[in-house]
Design a protein around this motif. Structure first.
Motif, PDB file in Angstrom:
ATOM      1  N   LEU A  96       0.832  -1.195   0.000  1.00 60.37           N
ATOM      2  CA  LEU A  96       0.000   0.000   0.000  1.00 60.37           C
ATOM      3  C   LEU A  96       0.870   1.250   0.000  1.00 60.37           C
ATOM      4  CD1 LEU A  96      -2.674  -1.045   2.665  1.00 60.37           C
ATOM      5  CD2 LEU A  96      -2.984  -0.968   0.177  1.00 60.37           C
ATOM      6  N   GLY A  97       0.231   2.373  -0.240  1.00 61.90           N
ATOM      7  CA  GLY A  97       0.903   3.669  -0.181  1.00 61.90           C
ATOM      8  C   GLY A  97      -0.142   4.760  -0.135  1.00 61.90           C
ATOM      9  N   PRO A  98       0.261   6.000   0.111  1.00 62.55           N
ATOM     10  CA  PRO A  98      -0.698   7.108   0.137  1.00 62.55           C
ATOM     11  C   PRO A  98      -1.529   7.154  -1.138  1.00 62.55           C
ATOM     12  CG  PRO A  98       1.444   7.827   0.955  1.00 62.55           C
ATOM     13  CD  PRO A  98       1.633   6.441   0.411  1.00 62.55           C
ATOM     14  N   GLY A  99      -2.838   7.282  -0.979  1.00 64.78           N
ATOM     15  CA  GLY A  99      -3.741   7.321  -2.116  1.00 64.78           C
ATOM     16  C   GLY A  99      -4.312   5.974  -2.501  1.00 64.78           C
ATOM     17  N   ALA A 100      -3.814   4.904  -1.892  1.00 65.20           N
ATOM     18  CA  ALA A 100      -4.318   3.566  -2.196  1.00 65.20           C
ATOM     19  C   ALA A 100      -5.554   3.259  -1.361  1.00 65.20           C
ATOM     20  CB  ALA A 100      -3.238   2.524  -1.940  1.00 65.20           C
ATOM     21  N   HIS A 101      -6.268   2.219  -1.764  1.00 66.11           N
ATOM     22  CA  HIS A 101      -7.470   1.762  -1.070  1.00 66.11           C
ATOM     23  C   HIS A 101      -7.296   0.293  -0.706  1.00 66.11           C
ATOM     24  CE1 HIS A 101     -11.763   0.105  -1.311  1.00 66.11           C
ATOM     25  NE2 HIS A 101     -11.793   0.915  -0.269  1.00 66.11           N
ATOM     26  N   VAL A 102      -7.647  -0.069   0.526  1.00 65.90           N
ATOM     27  CA  VAL A 102      -7.575  -1.461   0.972  1.00 65.90           C
ATOM     28  C   VAL A 102      -8.939  -1.872   1.505  1.00 65.90           C
ATOM     29  CG1 VAL A 102      -6.709  -0.770   3.269  1.00 65.90           C
ATOM     30  CG2 VAL A 102      -6.390  -3.114   2.472  1.00 65.90           C
ATOM     31  N   VAL A 103      -9.318  -3.117   1.223  1.00 59.54           N
ATOM     32  CA  VAL A 103     -10.561  -3.692   1.735  1.00 59.54           C
ATOM     33  C   VAL A 103     -10.188  -4.779   2.738  1.00 59.54           C
ATOM     34  CG1 VAL A 103     -12.684  -4.914   1.166  1.00 59.54           C
ATOM     35  CG2 VAL A 103     -11.778  -3.200  -0.415  1.00 59.54           C
ATOM     36  N   ILE A 104     -10.757  -4.686   3.935  1.00 59.76           N
ATOM     37  CA  ILE A 104     -10.391  -5.570   5.045  1.00 59.76           C
ATOM     38  C   ILE A 104     -11.632  -6.283   5.557  1.00 59.76           C
ATOM     39  CG2 ILE A 104      -9.424  -5.652   7.377  1.00 59.76           C
ATOM     40  CD1 ILE A 104      -7.814  -3.153   6.703  1.00 59.76           C
ATOM     41  N   ALA A 105     -11.519  -7.573   5.835  1.00 56.49           N
ATOM     42  CA  ALA A 105     -12.637  -8.329   6.390  1.00 56.49           C
ATOM     43  C   ALA A 105     -12.984  -7.819   7.785  1.00 56.49           C
ATOM     44  CB  ALA A 105     -12.305  -9.818   6.441  1.00 56.49           C
ATOM     45  N   ASP A 106     -14.266  -7.752   8.081  1.00 55.48           N
ATOM     46  CA  ASP A 106     -14.739  -7.212   9.356  1.00 55.48           C
ATOM     47  C   ASP A 106     -14.338  -8.081  10.538  1.00 55.48           C
ATOM     48  OD1 ASP A 106     -16.284  -5.273  10.861  1.00 55.48           O
ATOM     49  OD2 ASP A 106     -17.854  -6.793  11.059  1.00 55.48           O
ATOM     50  N   SER A 107     -14.058  -9.356  10.295  1.00 51.88           N
ATOM     51  CA  SER A 107     -13.809 -10.299  11.386  1.00 51.88           C
ATOM     52  C   SER A 107     -12.322 -10.501  11.691  1.00 51.88           C
ATOM     53  CB  SER A 107     -14.443 -11.653  11.046  1.00 51.88           C
ATOM     54  OG  SER A 107     -13.936 -12.163   9.823  1.00 51.88           O
ATOM     55  N   VAL A 108     -11.471  -9.568  11.270  1.00 52.84           N
ATOM     56  CA  VAL A 108     -10.035  -9.744  11.468  1.00 52.84           C
ATOM     57  C   VAL A 108      -9.634  -9.514  12.928  1.00 52.84           C
ATOM     58  CG1 VAL A 108      -9.357  -9.179   9.118  1.00 52.84           C
ATOM     59  CG2 VAL A 108      -9.585  -7.349  10.811  1.00 52.84           C
ATOM     60  N   TYR A 109      -8.429  -9.925  13.207  1.00 49.65           N
ATOM     61  CA  TYR A 109      -7.752  -9.713  14.487  1.00 49.65           C
ATOM     62  C   TYR A 109      -7.863  -8.242  14.893  1.00 49.65           C
ATOM     63  CZ  TYR A 109      -3.500  -9.996  17.517  1.00 49.65           C
ATOM     64  OH  TYR A 109      -2.585  -9.955  18.541  1.00 49.65           O
ATOM     65  N   PRO A 111      -6.163  -5.976  16.622  1.00 51.07           N
ATOM     66  CA  PRO A 111      -5.101  -4.981  16.401  1.00 51.07           C
ATOM     67  C   PRO A 111      -5.033  -4.433  14.985  1.00 51.07           C
ATOM     68  CG  PRO A 111      -4.277  -6.722  17.809  1.00 51.07           C
ATOM     69  CD  PRO A 111      -5.642  -7.166  17.339  1.00 51.07           C
ATOM     70  N   VAL A 112      -5.619  -5.126  13.998  1.00 53.01           N
ATOM     71  CA  VAL A 112      -5.633  -4.587  12.638  1.00 53.01           C
ATOM     72  C   VAL A 112      -6.363  -3.250  12.621  1.00 53.01           C
ATOM     73  CG1 VAL A 112      -6.453  -4.941  10.272  1.00 53.01           C
ATOM     74  CG2 VAL A 112      -5.444  -6.847  11.543  1.00 53.01           C
ATOM     75  N   ARG A 113      -7.440  -3.126  13.397  1.00 53.49           N
ATOM     76  CA  ARG A 113      -8.171  -1.859  13.447  1.00 53.49           C
ATOM     77  C   ARG A 113      -7.313  -0.742  14.054  1.00 53.49           C
ATOM     78  NH1 ARG A 113     -12.627  -5.331  13.336  1.00 53.49           N
ATOM     79  NH2 ARG A 113     -14.371  -4.483  12.119  1.00 53.49           N
ATOM     80  N   ARG A 114      -6.479  -1.106  15.005  1.00 54.04           N
ATOM     81  CA  ARG A 114      -5.573  -0.090  15.571  1.00 54.04           C
ATOM     82  C   ARG A 114      -4.546   0.346  14.530  1.00 54.04           C
ATOM     83  NH1 ARG A 114      -6.077  -3.363  20.321  1.00 54.04           N
ATOM     84  NH2 ARG A 114      -4.065  -4.379  20.011  1.00 54.04           N
ATOM     85  N   ILE A 115      -4.093  -0.594  13.711  1.00 56.46           N
ATOM     86  CA  ILE A 115      -3.177  -0.244  12.624  1.00 56.46           C
ATOM     87  C   ILE A 115      -3.871   0.690  11.642  1.00 56.46           C
ATOM     88  CG2 ILE A 115      -1.901  -1.166  10.651  1.00 56.46           C
ATOM     89  CD1 ILE A 115      -1.505  -3.749  12.324  1.00 56.46           C
ATOM     90  N   VAL A 116      -5.125   0.384  11.324  1.00 55.41           N
ATOM     91  CA  VAL A 116      -5.888   1.210  10.378  1.00 55.41           C
ATOM     92  C   VAL A 116      -6.000   2.639  10.887  1.00 55.41           C
ATOM     93  CG1 VAL A 116      -8.204   1.619   9.450  1.00 55.41           C
ATOM     94  CG2 VAL A 116      -7.188  -0.672   9.324  1.00 55.41           C
ATOM     95  N   GLU A 117      -6.447   2.777  12.136  1.00 56.66           N
ATOM     96  CA  GLU A 117      -6.681   4.115  12.677  1.00 56.66           C
ATOM     97  C   GLU A 117      -5.391   4.803  13.100  1.00 56.66           C
ATOM     98  OE1 GLU A 117      -9.560   5.366  12.272  1.00 56.66           O
ATOM     99  OE2 GLU A 117     -10.444   3.456  11.648  1.00 56.66           O
ATOM    100  N   GLY A 118      -4.384   4.015  13.469  1.00 55.26           N
ATOM    101  CA  GLY A 118      -3.141   4.589  13.972  1.00 55.26           C
ATOM    102  C   GLY A 118      -2.202   5.089  12.900  1.00 55.26           C
ATOM    103  N   TRP A 119      -2.184   4.374  11.731  1.00 58.53           N
ATOM    104  CA  TRP A 119      -1.268   4.884  10.712  1.00 58.53           C
ATOM    105  C   TRP A 119      -1.734   4.708   9.275  1.00 58.53           C
ATOM    106  CZ3 TRP A 119       1.443   2.219   6.924  1.00 58.53           C
ATOM    107  CH2 TRP A 119       1.591   0.839   7.079  1.00 58.53           C
ATOM    108  N   VAL A 125      -4.144   6.255   3.344  1.00 61.97           N
ATOM    109  CA  VAL A 125      -4.723   5.050   2.765  1.00 61.97           C
ATOM    110  C   VAL A 125      -6.210   5.012   3.100  1.00 61.97           C
ATOM    111  CG1 VAL A 125      -4.726   2.523   2.801  1.00 61.97           C
ATOM    112  CG2 VAL A 125      -2.559   3.776   2.909  1.00 61.97           C
ATOM    113  N   ALA A 126      -7.058   4.817   2.090  1.00 62.73           N
ATOM    114  CA  ALA A 126      -8.500   4.676   2.302  1.00 62.73           C
ATOM    115  C   ALA A 126      -8.803   3.231   2.680  1.00 62.73           C
ATOM    116  CB  ALA A 126      -9.260   5.062   1.040  1.00 62.73           C
TER     117      ALA A 126
END
Length: 390
Positions: A96-109, A111-119, A125-126
């Motif tokens: 990924l990089g700035p301007g990219a979009h990632v789709v993540i499963a709702d049922s993931v571990y 800490p992934v959400r902390r990664i999403v919101e933290g950086w 990244v959208a």
């Protein structure tokens, strides 16, 4: 040979006499006979060859573990990281990089959400979440989607996904699909064989198996595998020889340990279903599990995890008291070691799209270790009796 046999023999020294496992190599500096040899090593390394040139880039001990995990995951290239979360971050950082979009499963571990919101979001990244279905994935994809990230089964209550269907969608659009394979730990399922581009694991869990090493791994083929490796080296991500040695030791017994965890968890799950205070047991191997058919198709067995759901009128404090009264089930994060563990979990807080959990009862995740199952049953019985008296 069968995978179980290969895991015993892969990455062992070929010359005799020799130890059965590669020895521990502890080093930072690697010395050379001449500058010509050093420059030749560097050139071969830059061409993609794995060369012993500096401790941060790997040692014979870490290479042996990489080879074992690559065999386990049916992949070409494996990169070792100091934790499972570091492995997740490596995938995001590499693809990924700035301007990219990632789709993540709702049922993931979680800490992934902390990664999403933290950086990820601050990095530009959208991010969108999907419910795990192929239909919702298609509806969520965009022209600028650069990565699909999922975990099969999902964390805590083990939602199944049709991994080959998700991979077909990803591959048709040229989008890498990355799968957290920690639950299966390679021995029960290989995402790359189902069409995924990347498989990552928290080797801390079943791979190591003794709760004494932090470890992450990322396995991929071709250019993506090389890209992941170069990013890890650039970011200074590496592990030491001692941790690699301990993890390789765990790999040798992974198949037989997983068989025991699976057998004991199934027996305990069957017993728990019959307990009056239990509403349901979440476990993919159970026929009533919503994703049981997918699990039967794509996996070769289960592991030691199950989650107990209590009735909606059960106070969360009662579950906390139950955990405090247990004596054989220890209280602690993680799982996959030889010991049994118990931990209350808040599913509603771990899901963004699945709102059903707001009205359901509290849950207790159990990791069934290698103790005698009858002793684990007795421990749960005495703890529940103590709660009732209290």
């Amino acid at each position: 040979m069968q995978l179980e046999t290969d895991l015993i023999h892969v990455a062992r020294p070929e010359q005799r006499p020799a130890p059965v496992n590669p020895p521990v190599v502890r080093t930072s500096t690697v010395t050379f006979e001449s500058l010509a040899e050093m420059r030749d090593t560097k050139q071969r390394r830059e061409q993609g060859e794995r060369m012993f040139s500096y401790g941060r880039r790997g040692t014979p001990t870490t290479y042996a573990l990489e080879d074992a995990i690559s065999r386990l995951e049916h992949g070409e290239h494996t990169q070792l990281l100091p934790s499972g979360v570091a492995a997740i971050n490596l995938v995001f950082m590499s693809l990924l990089g700035p301007g990219a979009h990632v789709v993540i499963a709702d049922s993931v571990y979680q800490p992934v959400r902390r990664i999403v919101e933290g950086w990820l979001r601050p990095w530009g990244v959208a991010v969108d979440y999907f419910d795990g279905s192929a239909e919702h994935l298609v509806a969520t994809l965009r022209d600028d989607t650069r990565l699909i990230y999922t975990e099969v089964p999902g964390s805590l209550v083990y939602e199944m996904q049709d991994l080959p269907a998700l991979a077909a969608i990803a591959n048709e659009r040229g989008i890498p699909l990355a799968v957290d394979n920690t639950w299966a730990s390679g021995i029960r399922m290989q995402p790359l064989a189902h069409g995924a581009a990347v498989s990552l694991m928290a080797g801390t869990k079943y791979l190591v198996g003794h709760s004494d090493v932090m470890l992450g791994s990322v396995t991929a083929n071709g250019d993506i595998g090389q890209r992941l490796r170069e990013t890890a080296i650039t970011m200074g991500q590496s592990i030491g020889g001692d941790d690699a040695y301990l993890a390789l030791r765990g790999v040798r017994t992974l198949a037989c340990r997983m068989e025991t965890h699976d057998r004991q968890a199934r027996e305990l799950g069957e017993w728990l279903v019959g307990q009056p205070q239990v509403v349901r047991v979440h476990q993919p191997s159970r026929p009533e599990h919503p994703g049981h058919a997918l699990w039967q198709r794509d996996f070769t067995g289960g592991n030691g995890l199950l989650t107990v759901e209590f009735s909606a009128d059960t106070p969360a404090q009662r579950v906390d008291t139950l955990v405090d009264r247990l004596t054989l089930f220890a209280i602690g994060s993680s799982w996959g070691g030889f010991e049994s563990l118990a931990l209350p979990c808040n599913i509603a807080a771990a899901r963004q799209l699945d709102t059903r959990w707001a009205s359901r009862g509290p849950c207790l995740r159990l990791h069934v270790g290698l103790e005698a199952v009858d002793d684990l049953k007795a421990d749960l019985e005495q703890a529940w009796a103590a709660v009732q008296v209290a």
